[in-house]
Design an enzyme around this catalytic site. Structure first.
Site, PDB file in Angstrom:
ATOM      1  N   ASN A   1       2.301  -6.929  13.287  1.00 28.17           N
ATOM      2  CA  ASN A   1       1.981  -5.532  13.499  1.00 28.17           C
ATOM      3  C   ASN A   1       2.415  -5.113  14.895  1.00 28.17           C
ATOM      4  O   ASN A   1       2.678  -5.956  15.760  1.00 28.17           O
ATOM      5  CB  ASN A   1       0.463  -5.323  13.356  1.00 28.17           C
TER       6      ASN A   1
ATOM      7  N   HIS B   1      -1.252   1.221  -4.702  1.00 27.54           N
ATOM      8  CA  HIS B   1      -1.663   2.614  -4.544  1.00 27.54           C
ATOM      9  C   HIS B   1      -0.785   3.585  -5.323  1.00 27.54           C
ATOM     10  O   HIS B   1      -0.808   4.784  -5.084  1.00 27.54           O
ATOM     11  CB  HIS B   1      -1.675   2.997  -3.059  1.00 27.54           C
TER      12      HIS B   1
ATOM     13  N   ALA C   1       8.173  -4.459  13.195  1.00 25.60           N
ATOM     14  CA  ALA C   1       8.293  -5.304  12.011  1.00 25.60           C
ATOM     15  C   ALA C   1       9.737  -5.692  11.727  1.00 25.60           C
ATOM     16  O   ALA C   1      10.007  -6.788  11.224  1.00 25.60           O
ATOM     17  CB  ALA C   1       7.689  -4.596  10.798  1.00 25.60           C
TER      18      ALA C   1
ATOM     19  N   SER D   1      -2.960  -0.951   9.033  1.00 32.71           N
ATOM     20  CA  SER D   1      -3.952  -0.564  10.031  1.00 32.71           C
ATOM     21  C   SER D   1      -5.255  -1.331   9.891  1.00 32.71           C
ATOM     22  O   SER D   1      -6.058  -1.387  10.824  1.00 32.71           O
ATOM     23  CB  SER D   1      -4.247   0.940   9.914  1.00 32.71           C
TER      24      SER D   1
ATOM     25  N   CYS E   1      -0.588  11.150 -16.640  1.00 28.54           N
ATOM     26  CA  CYS E   1      -1.416  12.121 -17.353  1.00 28.54           C
ATOM     27  C   CYS E   1      -2.874  11.821 -17.039  1.00 28.54           C
ATOM     28  O   CYS E   1      -3.366  10.719 -17.328  1.00 28.54           O
ATOM     29  CB  CYS E   1      -1.181  12.051 -18.854  1.00 28.54           C
TER      30      CYS E   1
ATOM     31  N   ASP F   1       6.223   4.590  -1.612  1.00 28.61           N
ATOM     32  CA  ASP F   1       7.668   4.736  -1.761  1.00 28.61           C
ATOM     33  C   ASP F   1       8.215   3.544  -2.542  1.00 28.61           C
ATOM     34  O   ASP F   1       7.480   2.610  -2.880  1.00 28.61           O
ATOM     35  CB  ASP F   1       8.349   4.848  -0.385  1.00 28.61           C
TER      36      ASP F   1
ATOM     37  N   GLN G   1       0.832  -1.204   0.000  1.00 26.52           N
ATOM     38  CA  GLN G   1       0.000   0.000   0.000  1.00 26.52           C
ATOM     39  C   GLN G   1       0.868   1.257   0.000  1.00 26.52           C
ATOM     40  O   GLN G   1       0.352   2.359  -0.197  1.00 26.52           O
ATOM     41  CB  GLN G   1      -0.893   0.013   1.241  1.00 26.52           C
TER      42      GLN G   1
END
Length: 227
Positions: free
Chosen positions: A194, A103, A212, A170, A111, A88, A85
């Site tokens: 998590n 994402h 993690a 999350s 464009c 970077d 998700q």
């Protein structure tokens, strides 16, 4: 073994990048509605460009951590589908190949008119699309209200995997928050790694709580031993 891993902001946070939302539901001081929707871009493109122009060099300067490197190793011993998700490129720089950036990516430009993609420069403000010359350049980011990338491929992998892991997520953003349930219903063993149990902990058979950078390398070593 067929493994699907979903990663979220928690692993980027351990490389020094801000998580998606901080105190008060703000994203680095901005309401999500002001910087992360198509409507926000139509209303105030200059603000949206400034926001992503600020984030782009931060992501570039961050370094992959033990989680990124461990997951790159996992691909060497198992059939891994790695979905993130995060926007970077830390997984890529950490050695992983064929990462699904559901994402989008901060280092990409899109464009809004024709869908052409190209590497993003430092700033996208006023940039013309190199394919059609239109002034419709935007960050190659999936905003709220838009469909994440490669969903067909992701769903196929979830329905065929033996193990599904959600790391540093999350459990509040769909459709990714539903991946654990899909995999479990298809017969996969599901594990959540998590700092705390997420909003969707009920969808997982196993929970590993802690940073993690500690839990993921240990889990990868266990899976690698079963190759």
């Amino acid at each position: 073994m067929r493994v699907v891993v979903l990663t979220g902001a928690g692993i980027s946070a351990e490389s020094g990048l801000a998580t998606f939302r901080g105190a008060g539901g703000l994203w680095e001081g901005h309401a999500v509605e002001d910087v992360a929707t198509p409507e926000a871009f139509a209303r105030d493109p200059a603000l949206v460009h400034r926001f992503y122009d600020m984030r782009r060099p931060r992501a570039k300067s961050a370094q992959p951590n033990a989680v990124h490197r461990a997951l790159a190793r996992l691909r060497e011993v198992h059939d891994l589908t790695l979905v993130t998700q995060n926007v970077d490129d830390l997984h890529d720089r950490g050695g992983a190949n064929d990462v699904i950036h559901m994402h989008g990516r901060l280092d990409g430009a899109l464009c809004a008119g024709c869908g052409h993609r190209w590497p993003a420069p430092e700033s996208l403000a006023g940039l013309l699309c190199p394919a059609r010359g239109a002034k419709e350049a935007r960050p190659d980011i999936v905003w709220f209200g838009e469909m994440p990338y490669e969903m067909d491929r992701i769903l196929a992998a979830l329905e065929a995997c033996d193990v599904f892991a959600a790391i540093g997520t999350s459990g509040q953003v769909y459709p990714a928050a539903g991946f654990g349930r899909i995999a479990a219903q298809a017969g996969a063993h599901t594990v959540e790694l998590n700092l705390d149990r997420s909003a969707i902990s009920r969808d997982f058979h196993e929970h590993r709580i802690g940073p993690a950078t500690e839990t993921v390398p240990a889990w990868v070593e266990e899976l690698s031993a079963r190759a």
